[in-house]
Each structure stands twice: as structure tokens, then as C-alpha cells.
Design a protein around this motif. Sequence first.
Motif, PDB file in Angstrom:
ATOM      1  N   ILE A   7      55.180  43.449  35.771  1.00 35.41           N
ATOM      2  CA  ILE A   7      55.093  42.613  36.966  1.00 35.41           C
ATOM      3  C   ILE A   7      54.119  43.177  37.993  1.00 35.41           C
ATOM      4  O   ILE A   7      54.149  42.784  39.147  1.00 35.41           O
ATOM      5  CB  ILE A   7      56.482  42.415  37.604  1.00 35.41           C
ATOM      6  CG1 ILE A   7      57.102  43.746  37.977  1.00 35.41           C
ATOM      7  CG2 ILE A   7      57.379  41.603  36.713  1.00 35.41           C
ATOM      8  CD1 ILE A   7      58.349  43.629  38.820  1.00 35.41           C
ATOM      9  N   SER A   8      53.255  44.081  37.609  1.00 39.67           N
ATOM     10  CA  SER A   8      52.325  44.687  38.558  1.00 39.67           C
ATOM     11  C   SER A   8      51.142  43.745  38.810  1.00 39.67           C
ATOM     12  O   SER A   8      50.790  42.917  37.982  1.00 39.67           O
ATOM     13  CB  SER A   8      51.830  46.027  38.027  1.00 39.67           C
ATOM     14  OG  SER A   8      51.111  45.831  36.825  1.00 39.67           O
ATOM     15  N   PHE A   9      50.549  43.902  39.981  1.00 43.05           N
ATOM     16  CA  PHE A   9      49.376  43.131  40.374  1.00 43.05           C
ATOM     17  C   PHE A   9      48.132  43.993  40.251  1.00 43.05           C
ATOM     18  O   PHE A   9      48.158  45.181  40.526  1.00 43.05           O
ATOM     19  CB  PHE A   9      49.465  42.686  41.842  1.00 43.05           C
ATOM     20  CG  PHE A   9      50.417  41.580  42.097  1.00 43.05           C
ATOM     21  CD1 PHE A   9      50.328  40.392  41.411  1.00 43.05           C
ATOM     22  CD2 PHE A   9      51.396  41.698  43.070  1.00 43.05           C
ATOM     23  CE1 PHE A   9      51.190  39.347  41.666  1.00 43.05           C
ATOM     24  CE2 PHE A   9      52.261  40.666  43.321  1.00 43.05           C
ATOM     25  CZ  PHE A   9      52.164  39.499  42.628  1.00 43.05           C
ATOM     26  N   SER A  10      47.042  43.349  39.913  1.00 48.93           N
ATOM     27  CA  SER A  10      45.764  44.051  39.996  1.00 48.93           C
ATOM     28  C   SER A  10      45.278  43.954  41.441  1.00 48.93           C
ATOM     29  O   SER A  10      45.825  43.198  42.249  1.00 48.93           O
ATOM     30  CB  SER A  10      44.760  43.424  39.033  1.00 48.93           C
ATOM     31  OG  SER A  10      44.402  42.135  39.477  1.00 48.93           O
ATOM     32  N   GLY A  11      44.240  44.681  41.764  1.00 51.63           N
ATOM     33  CA  GLY A  11      43.706  44.653  43.126  1.00 51.63           C
ATOM     34  C   GLY A  11      43.191  43.281  43.507  1.00 51.63           C
ATOM     35  O   GLY A  11      43.377  42.831  44.637  1.00 51.63           O
ATOM     36  N   GLU A  12      42.550  42.591  42.559  1.00 51.29           N
ATOM     37  CA  GLU A  12      42.018  41.260  42.851  1.00 51.29           C
ATOM     38  C   GLU A  12      43.135  40.248  43.089  1.00 51.29           C
ATOM     39  O   GLU A  12      43.043  39.387  43.955  1.00 51.29           O
ATOM     40  CB  GLU A  12      41.122  40.766  41.711  1.00 51.29           C
ATOM     41  CG  GLU A  12      39.851  41.548  41.526  1.00 51.29           C
ATOM     42  CD  GLU A  12      40.050  42.755  40.623  1.00 51.29           C
ATOM     43  OE1 GLU A  12      41.009  42.763  39.815  1.00 51.29           O
ATOM     44  OE2 GLU A  12      39.262  43.693  40.732  1.00 51.29           O
ATOM     45  N   GLN A  13      44.205  40.342  42.293  1.00 50.98           N
ATOM     46  CA  GLN A  13      45.331  39.416  42.463  1.00 50.98           C
ATOM     47  C   GLN A  13      46.015  39.638  43.806  1.00 50.98           C
ATOM     48  O   GLN A  13      46.348  38.683  44.509  1.00 50.98           O
ATOM     49  CB  GLN A  13      46.340  39.585  41.333  1.00 50.98           C
ATOM     50  CG  GLN A  13      45.891  39.034  40.010  1.00 50.98           C
ATOM     51  CD  GLN A  13      46.915  39.309  38.921  1.00 50.98           C
ATOM     52  OE1 GLN A  13      47.620  40.322  38.955  1.00 50.98           O
ATOM     53  NE2 GLN A  13      46.991  38.415  37.952  1.00 50.98           N
ATOM     54  N   ALA A  14      46.219  40.910  44.176  1.00 52.90           N
ATOM     55  CA  ALA A  14      46.847  41.202  45.462  1.00 52.90           C
ATOM     56  C   ALA A  14      45.978  40.702  46.612  1.00 52.90           C
ATOM     57  O   ALA A  14      46.488  40.133  47.582  1.00 52.90           O
ATOM     58  CB  ALA A  14      47.101  42.704  45.588  1.00 52.90           C
ATOM     59  N   ASP A  15      44.670  40.899  46.502  1.00 52.72           N
ATOM     60  CA  ASP A  15      43.751  40.429  47.527  1.00 52.72           C
ATOM     61  C   ASP A  15      43.775  38.904  47.622  1.00 52.72           C
ATOM     62  O   ASP A  15      43.814  38.338  48.720  1.00 52.72           O
ATOM     63  CB  ASP A  15      42.336  40.919  47.216  1.00 52.72           C
ATOM     64  CG  ASP A  15      41.369  40.608  48.337  1.00 52.72           C
ATOM     65  OD1 ASP A  15      41.758  40.760  49.514  1.00 52.72           O
ATOM     66  OD2 ASP A  15      40.223  40.201  48.033  1.00 52.72           O
ATOM     67  N   PHE A  16      43.803  38.225  46.476  1.00 55.28           N
ATOM     68  CA  PHE A  16      43.848  36.762  46.460  1.00 55.28           C
ATOM     69  C   PHE A  16      45.117  36.241  47.128  1.00 55.28           C
ATOM     70  O   PHE A  16      45.058  35.348  47.980  1.00 55.28           O
ATOM     71  CB  PHE A  16      43.757  36.253  45.016  1.00 55.28           C
ATOM     72  CG  PHE A  16      43.986  34.784  44.882  1.00 55.28           C
ATOM     73  CD1 PHE A  16      43.026  33.873  45.267  1.00 55.28           C
ATOM     74  CD2 PHE A  16      45.197  34.298  44.382  1.00 55.28           C
ATOM     75  CE1 PHE A  16      43.237  32.508  45.146  1.00 55.28           C
ATOM     76  CE2 PHE A  16      45.420  32.943  44.258  1.00 55.28           C
ATOM     77  CZ  PHE A  16      44.431  32.046  44.647  1.00 55.28           C
ATOM     78  N   TYR A  17      46.263  36.797  46.763  1.00 55.38           N
ATOM     79  CA  TYR A  17      47.526  36.329  47.337  1.00 55.38           C
ATOM     80  C   TYR A  17      47.622  36.664  48.822  1.00 55.38           C
ATOM     81  O   TYR A  17      48.181  35.896  49.611  1.00 55.38           O
ATOM     82  CB  TYR A  17      48.716  36.891  46.573  1.00 55.38           C
ATOM     83  CG  TYR A  17      48.882  36.269  45.205  1.00 55.38           C
ATOM     84  CD1 TYR A  17      49.009  34.900  45.061  1.00 55.38           C
ATOM     85  CD2 TYR A  17      48.904  37.049  44.055  1.00 55.38           C
ATOM     86  CE1 TYR A  17      49.146  34.310  43.822  1.00 55.38           C
ATOM     87  CE2 TYR A  17      49.047  36.475  42.803  1.00 55.38           C
ATOM     88  CZ  TYR A  17      49.167  35.107  42.690  1.00 55.38           C
ATOM     89  OH  TYR A  17      49.296  34.533  41.457  1.00 55.38           O
ATOM     90  N   MET A  18      47.066  37.802  49.234  1.00 56.52           N
ATOM     91  CA  MET A  18      47.093  38.156  50.645  1.00 56.52           C
ATOM     92  C   MET A  18      46.196  37.214  51.450  1.00 56.52           C
ATOM     93  O   MET A  18      46.576  36.767  52.536  1.00 56.52           O
ATOM     94  CB  MET A  18      46.647  39.604  50.827  1.00 56.52           C
ATOM     95  CG  MET A  18      46.965  40.116  52.182  1.00 56.52           C
ATOM     96  SD  MET A  18      48.719  39.871  52.476  1.00 56.52           S
ATOM     97  CE  MET A  18      49.059  41.192  53.524  1.00 56.52           C
ATOM     98  N   GLN A  19      45.019  36.883  50.925  1.00 54.63           N
ATOM     99  CA  GLN A  19      44.143  35.935  51.609  1.00 54.63           C
ATOM    100  C   GLN A  19      44.785  34.555  51.700  1.00 54.63           C
ATOM    101  O   GLN A  19      44.675  33.867  52.717  1.00 54.63           O
ATOM    102  CB  GLN A  19      42.794  35.834  50.895  1.00 54.63           C
ATOM    103  CG  GLN A  19      41.905  37.027  51.096  1.00 54.63           C
ATOM    104  CD  GLN A  19      40.599  36.901  50.348  1.00 54.63           C
ATOM    105  OE1 GLN A  19      40.362  35.906  49.661  1.00 54.63           O
ATOM    106  NE2 GLN A  19      39.747  37.906  50.486  1.00 54.63           N
ATOM    107  N   LYS A  20      45.476  34.159  50.639  1.00 55.31           N
ATOM    108  CA  LYS A  20      46.157  32.868  50.652  1.00 55.31           C
ATOM    109  C   LYS A  20      47.278  32.857  51.689  1.00 55.31           C
ATOM    110  O   LYS A  20      47.446  31.877  52.419  1.00 55.31           O
ATOM    111  CB  LYS A  20      46.706  32.566  49.260  1.00 55.31           C
ATOM    112  CG  LYS A  20      47.157  31.163  49.065  1.00 55.31           C
ATOM    113  CD  LYS A  20      47.455  30.883  47.611  1.00 55.31           C
ATOM    114  CE  LYS A  20      47.747  29.423  47.433  1.00 55.31           C
ATOM    115  NZ  LYS A  20      47.906  29.058  46.045  1.00 55.31           N
ATOM    116  N   ALA A  21      48.056  33.943  51.777  1.00 52.35           N
ATOM    117  CA  ALA A  21      49.137  34.032  52.765  1.00 52.35           C
ATOM    118  C   ALA A  21      48.585  34.016  54.186  1.00 52.35           C
ATOM    119  O   ALA A  21      49.129  33.337  55.070  1.00 52.35           O
ATOM    120  CB  ALA A  21      49.960  35.292  52.523  1.00 52.35           C
ATOM    121  N   ILE A  22      47.485  34.728  54.425  1.00 54.52           N
ATOM    122  CA  ILE A  22      46.874  34.735  55.757  1.00 54.52           C
ATOM    123  C   ILE A  22      46.349  33.350  56.101  1.00 54.52           C
ATOM    124  O   ILE A  22      46.527  32.870  57.224  1.00 54.52           O
ATOM    125  CB  ILE A  22      45.756  35.801  55.826  1.00 54.52           C
ATOM    126  CG1 ILE A  22      46.359  37.195  55.794  1.00 54.52           C
ATOM    127  CG2 ILE A  22      44.908  35.622  57.084  1.00 54.52           C
ATOM    128  CD1 ILE A  22      45.349  38.315  55.646  1.00 54.52           C
TER     129      ILE A  22
END
Length: 129
Positions: A7-22
Motif C-alpha cells: 500500500i505504499s505510494f511512490s513520490g509521484e503518486q504522493a505529489d499527485f494526490y497532494m496537489q489534488k487535495a490542495i
Amino acid sequence: SYLDLNISFSGEQADFYMQKAISLTLSAVDTLRRLFFVENLFESLKFLFLMYLVTYLGGLCNGLTVLIISVIALFSLPLFYERRQAQVDGFIGKIQAQIDNVKDFLRRLAQGGGPPPDTTPGGAKPKTQ
């Protein structure tokens, strides 16, 4: 099998989800700003009416009751609509017509109470004698 699931995220996935949340957060803040500062009168009135209904509902029952009712409705309303689609669509059409009439009345009232808009094709005027 669930313990072996990665269930780990890669750096790109975390960045994508964080940008979407913002982006969603900023959009929600912008919408609330427009509603509170009355950028559009009708949207603000709808929001005010919705907040009144929520406080009225909160006075009638607590949050757990609302949660239970919404879970039951989530599973039963699609089945009800599937079985009585024609009747529900007719009823919703009548309600939408009433809402459109009220919106039109409020819009004309906000514009100064002028005459209703001309609905003749091309704006043709009858000849006067």
C-alpha cells in the motif's frame, strides 16, 4: 492476502494526490468566499436556505440518526427509482418547473420588476392601429 498487499505510494503518486487535495481545498474555499460575500445573490440565497434546513434538521434529530437514515436511503432509493422511474421523473419535472418559475420571478424582482421577457420569435411586435 490483505497483509501481503503493498500500500505504499511512490513520490509521484504522493505529489499527485497532494496537489489534488490542495486544488479541491482551494476550490472549496473560493466557493465559500463567493457564497458568504454574496457574489451571486441567488447562489447565496440557496446556500442560506440549505443552512437553515440543516439547522432545522439538527433540531429534530441528532447526527447519528441522520447518518443511519442516509445509509438506508443510499441503498433503497436507487431500487425505488428503478421500479417507479416514470412516476418519479414526472414528479421531478413538475418540481423543476415550479423552481424555474420561482427563479424567474426572483430574477425579474432583482432586476427592478420590469415586464416579463418577450417570448415571441424574433421579437416581432404586433401592428398597432
